[in-house]
Each structure stands twice: as structure tokens, then as C-alpha cells.
Design an enzyme around this catalytic site. Structure first.
Site, PDB file in Angstrom:
ATOM      1  N   LYS A  63      31.819  36.305  14.750  1.00  0.00           N
ATOM      2  CA  LYS A  63      32.354  37.610  15.157  1.00  0.00           C
ATOM      3  C   LYS A  63      33.520  37.497  16.148  1.00  0.00           C
ATOM      4  CE  LYS A  63      28.093  40.203  14.292  1.00  0.00           C
ATOM      5  NZ  LYS A  63      27.089  41.134  14.824  1.00  0.00           N
ATOM      6  N   ASP A 109      28.442  47.759  15.104  1.00  0.00           N
ATOM      7  CA  ASP A 109      27.084  47.610  15.661  1.00  0.00           C
ATOM      8  C   ASP A 109      26.776  48.722  16.667  1.00  0.00           C
ATOM      9  OD1 ASP A 109      26.187  45.430  14.244  1.00  0.00           O
ATOM     10  OD2 ASP A 109      26.905  43.966  15.701  1.00  0.00           O
TER      11      ASP A 109
HETATM   12  P1  NAP Z   1      22.713  35.945  21.155  1.00  0.00           P
HETATM   13  O1  NAP Z   1      24.144  36.294  21.395  1.00  0.00           O
HETATM   14  O2  NAP Z   1      22.351  34.558  20.777  1.00  0.00           O
HETATM   15  O3  NAP Z   1      21.864  36.380  22.451  1.00  0.00           O
HETATM   16  C1  NAP Z   1      20.500  36.095  22.525  1.00  0.00           C
HETATM   17  C2  NAP Z   1      19.894  36.812  23.716  1.00  0.00           C
HETATM   18  O4  NAP Z   1      18.480  36.573  23.714  1.00  0.00           O
HETATM   19  C3  NAP Z   1      20.412  36.323  25.065  1.00  0.00           C
HETATM   20  O5  NAP Z   1      20.440  37.402  25.964  1.00  0.00           O
HETATM   21  C4  NAP Z   1      19.337  35.301  25.470  1.00  0.00           C
HETATM   22  O6  NAP Z   1      19.238  35.111  26.865  1.00  0.00           O
HETATM   23  C5  NAP Z   1      18.098  35.983  24.971  1.00  0.00           C
HETATM   24  N1  NAP Z   1      17.002  35.026  24.772  1.00  0.00           N
HETATM   25  C6  NAP Z   1      16.886  34.117  23.776  1.00  0.00           C
HETATM   26  N2  NAP Z   1      15.749  33.403  23.927  1.00  0.00           N
HETATM   27  C7  NAP Z   1      15.150  33.880  25.071  1.00  0.00           C
HETATM   28  C8  NAP Z   1      13.940  33.545  25.760  1.00  0.00           C
HETATM   29  N3  NAP Z   1      13.116  32.578  25.314  1.00  0.00           N
HETATM   30  N4  NAP Z   1      13.626  34.233  26.887  1.00  0.00           N
HETATM   31  C9  NAP Z   1      14.446  35.225  27.337  1.00  0.00           C
HETATM   32  N5  NAP Z   1      15.601  35.576  26.726  1.00  0.00           N
HETATM   33  C10 NAP Z   1      15.949  34.915  25.596  1.00  0.00           C
HETATM   34  O7  NAP Z   1      22.111  36.868  19.972  1.00  0.00           O
HETATM   35  P2  NAP Z   1      22.571  38.343  19.556  1.00  0.00           P
HETATM   36  O8  NAP Z   1      23.570  38.260  18.458  1.00  0.00           O
HETATM   37  O9  NAP Z   1      22.895  39.099  20.792  1.00  0.00           O
HETATM   38  O10 NAP Z   1      21.213  38.908  18.882  1.00  0.00           O
HETATM   39  C11 NAP Z   1      20.076  39.241  19.668  1.00  0.00           C
HETATM   40  C12 NAP Z   1      19.025  39.871  18.753  1.00  0.00           C
HETATM   41  O11 NAP Z   1      19.507  41.087  18.211  1.00  0.00           O
HETATM   42  C13 NAP Z   1      18.630  38.999  17.559  1.00  0.00           C
HETATM   43  O12 NAP Z   1      17.246  39.118  17.344  1.00  0.00           O
HETATM   44  C14 NAP Z   1      19.383  39.625  16.404  1.00  0.00           C
HETATM   45  O13 NAP Z   1      18.743  39.434  15.146  1.00  0.00           O
HETATM   46  C15 NAP Z   1      19.341  41.087  16.801  1.00  0.00           C
HETATM   47  N6  NAP Z   1      20.425  41.889  16.210  1.00  0.00           N
HETATM   48  C16 NAP Z   1      20.075  42.937  15.432  1.00  0.00           C
HETATM   49  C17 NAP Z   1      21.056  43.721  14.897  1.00  0.00           C
HETATM   50  C18 NAP Z   1      20.649  44.895  14.040  1.00  0.00           C
HETATM   51  O14 NAP Z   1      21.490  45.423  13.306  1.00  0.00           O
HETATM   52  N7  NAP Z   1      19.413  45.336  14.123  1.00  0.00           N
HETATM   53  C19 NAP Z   1      22.408  43.458  15.136  1.00  0.00           C
HETATM   54  C20 NAP Z   1      22.738  42.371  15.950  1.00  0.00           C
HETATM   55  C21 NAP Z   1      21.723  41.585  16.479  1.00  0.00           C
HETATM   56  P3  NAP Z   1      20.096  33.966  27.624  1.00  0.00           P
HETATM   57  O15 NAP Z   1      21.466  34.525  27.804  1.00  0.00           O
HETATM   58  O16 NAP Z   1      19.352  33.778  28.888  1.00  0.00           O
HETATM   59  O17 NAP Z   1      20.074  32.752  26.729  1.00  0.00           O
END
Ligand code: NAP
Length: 275
Positions: free
Chosen positions: A67, A103
Site C-alpha cells: 500500500k 479503508d
Molecule cells: P500492521 O500494520 O501489521 O499492524 C499490526 C498491529 O497489530 C500493530 O499495531 C501491532 O502492534 C499490533 N499487534 C500485532 N501483534 C500484537 C500482539 N501480540 N500484541 C499487541 N499488539 C499486536 O497490520 P494492519 O494492516 O494494520 O492490520 C491490522 C488488522 O486489521 C489485521 O488483522 C488485518 O487483517 C485487519 N484489517 C482488516 C481490514 C478490513 O477490511 N476488515 C482492513 C485492513 C486491515 P505493534 O506496533 O506493537 O507491533
């Protein structure tokens, strides 16, 4: 006449639900077209967009981890993409690459549909996470003038950086502060990957949330996360992440295929069967 074909790019990208969503709409409108998965390796994204104007696609969606690279490759950006710093929807206009981030709009449209009036009193919100999804959620909530938005993340420095670029009204917080933040929150959003299949569950005591609070999870595999189950058990309104996925797809479909699709129960049922 050339058959319009759009795609989704990512790496790896085996489990994308986007083809199922767009093919559902193509079928519904009886449009002769297609939507396919196009794996693109990280070091090939710039070349993919350089060749895009002479290629065969009418547009594309962009997913993890491309992205930001897509953002950098666009000639023109919609306000949401500019503010969020990431592009998930691409189309050609006047021979130029245009990029949007849908999004944020998808997140709001889903809340509006599933929890009407959730923002009537502009309540404080608590957003968990500071990754790409959280960036879109925070920008979306700022558009609705919610406030304040408490941004809580495991890595606090990341929350601080996002709060700084988002401006006043977004306050970074630590996980241990949650018990003090929840009693005033009208909205709790999980924008972390916790609760996703294969990840640890998100364990929070929801007992302190007001009875009118809405709990939204961006995770959609599984559809009913432990967080949403706990919210429903408490009688709170709970909104799953699938609706956001469906709503964020609609603007791209309209750009590429010329019809504005709706997010209906029939579409939802069809995609639930693929989860
Ligand atoms: P990302 O950029 O990789 O960010 C991941 C986030 O999760 C970070 O804030 C990370 O914290 C946190 N995290 C991961 N493991 C953790 C743990 N063990 N304990 C506490 N915090 C943890 O991912 P993203 O793209 O933002 O996506 C996040 C979620 O949203 C995913 O599940 C994705 O599938 C979902 N999503 C859904 C949609 C939809 O249309 N429904 C769209 C986009 C994303 P740190 O910064 O501390 O590592």
C-alpha cells in the site's frame, strides 16, 4: 469491445476475498468482466505501476505489503490516500494513475450500517493498534469529529508517531491505561491483528465500557472474534470486520466497471461461505 479486468496485487496473496466480492457484483449487474489475483513481489511493485498504463487492467486493489509503494507510484491522490499515506484502490484517468484509500470510508460505512447513530454524541473513542489499518481508522474518526481518540498500541512509540501526524484530538496511550480509558469510551476499535486466526486472542475486560458503547473489530477471520463475543455477552453493539472489507471494495468497482454496488446480506452470505 475489450473485456474490463481488474485485479488485486499483494505478496503473498493466496487468500484474498476480493475476487469473490467483485465477481459477485459483476454477476449481479450482468457485466462481462473479471477480477483476478495478481501476485507481485515487493521489488517488482514500482515496475508493475510503471507498466500499468500500457497493461491490460482497468484498475487494481492493493493489499499488504504494497500500500505504501502504491502511494509512492501514483500521479494523483485522493484526500484520504494523501492523509493516510497508503493506497488500496487504483484507476487510470486522463492517462494518469489515480490512487485512493477506501479503508477509512469502508470502516465508517460499515459502522453506519451495522450500528446506526453510533456517532450521534461524538463520543471519545479508543483505537487499539497503530499499523496501516489503525491509520485509516483514526483518519476516518477524525472526519466524523469524534473526540478525543485514544490510540493504544503495544509499541507506544508507533502510537505517538501516528498521533503526532494526526494532530490534536489523537492521544497516544499505553495498554495498561485501558481500564481508565474505557469508562468514557463510546467506541472501542480493534485495529491490531490480535484475535485473528493463528494470532493470540485480544483479552480485554469490557466490563468498564458504558452500556451504549459500540465495539468494532477489524479482524474478519474468524468472523466472531473473542472480543466481539465478549461484547455481545455484555449486551453491547458489536460490529465485525467483514463489513469493512465489503464496503471498501465498492468505490473501486464503480471506478472500473461503472456501476455503484451495494453491500447486501446476499453478498455478505456469499463471502461468509468463503471464510
Ligand atoms: P500492521 O500494520 O501489521 O499492524 C499490526 C498491529 O497489530 C500493530 O499495531 C501491532 O502492534 C499490533 N499487534 C500485532 N501483534 C500484537 C500482539 N501480540 N500484541 C499487541 N499488539 C499486536 O497490520 P494492519 O494492516 O494494520 O492490520 C491490522 C488488522 O486489521 C489485521 O488483522 C488485518 O487483517 C485487519 N484489517 C482488516 C481490514 C478490513 O477490511 N476488515 C482492513 C485492513 C486491515 P505493534 O506496533 O506493537 O507491533
Amino acid at each position: 469491445m475489450k473485456v474490463p479486468i481488474a485485479c488485486v496485487i499483494g505478496w503473498p496473496i493466496k487468500h484474498s476475498r476480493s475476487p469473490a466480492i467483485h465477481r459477485f457484483w459483476l454477476n449481479e449487474f450482468r457485466i462481462v468482466g473479471d477480477y483476478v489475483v495478481q501476485p507481485v513481489e515487493p521489488d517488482k511493485v514500482a515496475a508493475f505501476f510503471k507498466n500499468f498504463p500500457s497493461g491490460s487492467y482497468v484498475g487494481c486493489n492493493v493489499t499488504v505489503p504494497h500500500k505504501e509503494a502504491a502511494f509512492a507510484a501514483m500521479n494523483r491522490l485522493e484526500p484520504a490516500a494523501k492523509a493516510i499515506g497508503a493506497v488500496n484502490t487504483v484507476w487510470m484517468e486522463n492517462r494518469e494513475l489515480h490512487g485512493d484509500n477506501t479503508d477509512a470510508a469502508g470502516f465508517l460505512a460499515n459502522l453506519d450500517q451495522e450500528a446506526p447513530d453510533w456517532d450521534r454524541y461524538r463520543p471519545p473513542a479508543v483505537v487499539l493498534g497503530a499499523g496501516g489499518a489503525a491509520r485509516a481508522v483514526v483518519w476516518a474518526l477524525l472526519q466524523r469529529r469524534l473526540g478525543p481518540i485514544h490510540l493504544v498500541n503495544r509499541n507506544v512509540a508507533r502510537a505517538e508517531a501516528l498521533a503526532l501526524r494526526s494532530g490534536r484530538g489523537v492521544r497516544p496511550g499505553e495498554w495498561r491505561e485501558l481500564p481508565d480509558l474505557l469508562p468514557d469510551a463510546g467506541l472501542l476499535v480493534n485495529a491490531t491483528s490480535l484475535g485473528m486466526e493463528g494470532q493470540p486472542p485480544l483479552e480485554i475486560d469490557l466490563g468498564k465500557l458504558p452500556a451504549v458503547a459500540v465495539v468494532a473489530d477489524l479482524v474478519y477471520v474468524p468472523l466472531e472474534t473473542p472480543l466481539l463475543a465478549a461484547a455481545r455477552a455484555r449486551g453491547l453493539r458489536a460490529v465485525d470486520g467483514l463489513g469493512m472489507l465489503l464496503h471498501q471494495a465498492a468505490p473501486g468497482f464503480e471506478r472500473w466497471f461503472g456501476r455503484r454496488p451495494s453491500v447486501t446480506q446476499a453478498l455478505r452470505d456469499a463471502i461468509v461461505r468463503t471464510l
